[in-house]
Scaffold this motif. Structure first.
Motif, PDB file in Angstrom:
ATOM      1  N   ILE A 251      48.302  36.666  49.125  1.00  0.00           N
ATOM      2  CA  ILE A 251      47.532  35.460  48.816  1.00  0.00           C
ATOM      3  C   ILE A 251      47.423  34.695  50.125  1.00  0.00           C
TER       4      ILE A 251
ATOM      5  N   PHE B 124      42.668  35.488  40.546  1.00  0.00           N
ATOM      6  CA  PHE B 124      42.189  35.140  41.888  1.00  0.00           C
ATOM      7  C   PHE B 124      40.887  34.348  41.778  1.00  0.00           C
TER       8      PHE B 124
ATOM      9  N   THR C 261      52.172  39.129  43.415  1.00  0.00           N
ATOM     10  CA  THR C 261      50.912  39.825  43.166  1.00  0.00           C
ATOM     11  C   THR C 261      51.187  41.308  42.967  1.00  0.00           C
TER      12      THR C 261
ATOM     13  N   HIS D 149      48.985  45.245  41.903  1.00  0.00           N
ATOM     14  CA  HIS D 149      47.697  45.926  41.878  1.00  0.00           C
ATOM     15  C   HIS D 149      47.891  47.292  41.232  1.00  0.00           C
TER      16      HIS D 149
ATOM     17  N   PRO E  29      47.676  42.701  46.838  1.00  0.00           N
ATOM     18  CA  PRO E  29      47.148  41.832  47.890  1.00  0.00           C
ATOM     19  C   PRO E  29      48.101  40.686  48.252  1.00  0.00           C
TER      20      PRO E  29
ATOM     21  N   SER F  14      43.886  43.527  40.402  1.00  0.00           N
ATOM     22  CA  SER F  14      44.997  42.753  40.967  1.00  0.00           C
ATOM     23  C   SER F  14      45.376  41.637  40.010  1.00  0.00           C
TER      24      SER F  14
ATOM     25  N   GLN G 136      42.282  36.941  48.246  1.00  0.00           N
ATOM     26  CA  GLN G 136      43.058  38.174  48.398  1.00  0.00           C
ATOM     27  C   GLN G 136      42.912  38.673  49.825  1.00  0.00           C
TER      28      GLN G 136
ATOM     29  N   LYS H 102      44.115  41.942  52.280  1.00  0.00           N
ATOM     30  CA  LYS H 102      44.656  43.304  52.209  1.00  0.00           C
ATOM     31  C   LYS H 102      46.030  43.361  52.872  1.00  0.00           C
TER      32      LYS H 102
END
Length: 177
Positions: free
Chosen positions: A117, A99, A27, A29, A115, A34, A106, A108
């Motif tokens: 998963i 997502f 992932t 961002h 993010p 994202s 997601q 944090k």
């Protein structure tokens, strides 16, 4: 010990014998968005620090996002996510919120903007450690700076990709101490 008979083999197919690790969902961002990319070609390079090399094709949306943000999360899906992981690679995050499309949660991260998963059994927050091979080989060297791992009994089960589009499950372990 058996000494198997060997024969010549096409060099372009030799990599199927060297598949390095489990399929992962990386992932990223950047600029408020994202993305997820499915990767099958990566390698453990050192520990400590915990370094992982990953090949991310330059034509992908994730390549640009990782290059710009200089960070990512490596997420390890279990075999129950096999179909989902293979489908994630069939569309571009430039056009689709992966997502939302694939119903993933997601979570944090603690140290990076990419993010986690939440459905994956292990998530590793990473920053680019060395980008010397990115321009010529699309090969990023990441340092794992934070690890999140499940204690679930089947959490170590992964699946691996071969260049021929076949997958292998890693459910059976042989241990020697």
């Amino acid at each position: 010990m058996i000494r198997p008979e060997k024969h010549d083999y096409p060099v372009e197919k030799a990599l199927q014998f060297l598949e390095p690790g489990p399929v992962m969902l990386l992932t990223s961002h950047h600029e408020g968005k994202s993305n997820i990319i499915t990767l099958g070609w990566h390698s453990v390079l050192a520990f400590p620090p915990s370094l992982v090399g990953c090949k991310i094709e330059a034509r992908t949306h994730s390549y640009q996002m990782v290059l710009a943000s200089r960070e990512c999360v490596i997420n390890l899906p279990g075999p129950d996510m096999f179909e989902l992981a293979t489908e994630i690679g069939t569309c571009s995050g430039a056009n689709v919120d992966k997502f939302a499309r694939f119903g993933l949660t997601q979570k944090k991260a603690d140290l990076v903007s990419a993010p986690l998963i939440d459905e994956c059994h292990a998530c590793f927050e990473c920053r680019i450690h060395d980008d010397a091979m990115v321009e010529h080989y699309n090969y990023f060297i990441f340092e794992i700076i934070k690890a999140h791992v499940s204690d679930a009994p089947d959490a170590s089960s992964t699946f691996h990709c071969t260049p021929d589009g076949e997958y292998v499950l890693s459910d059976e372990f042989l241990r020697r101490k």
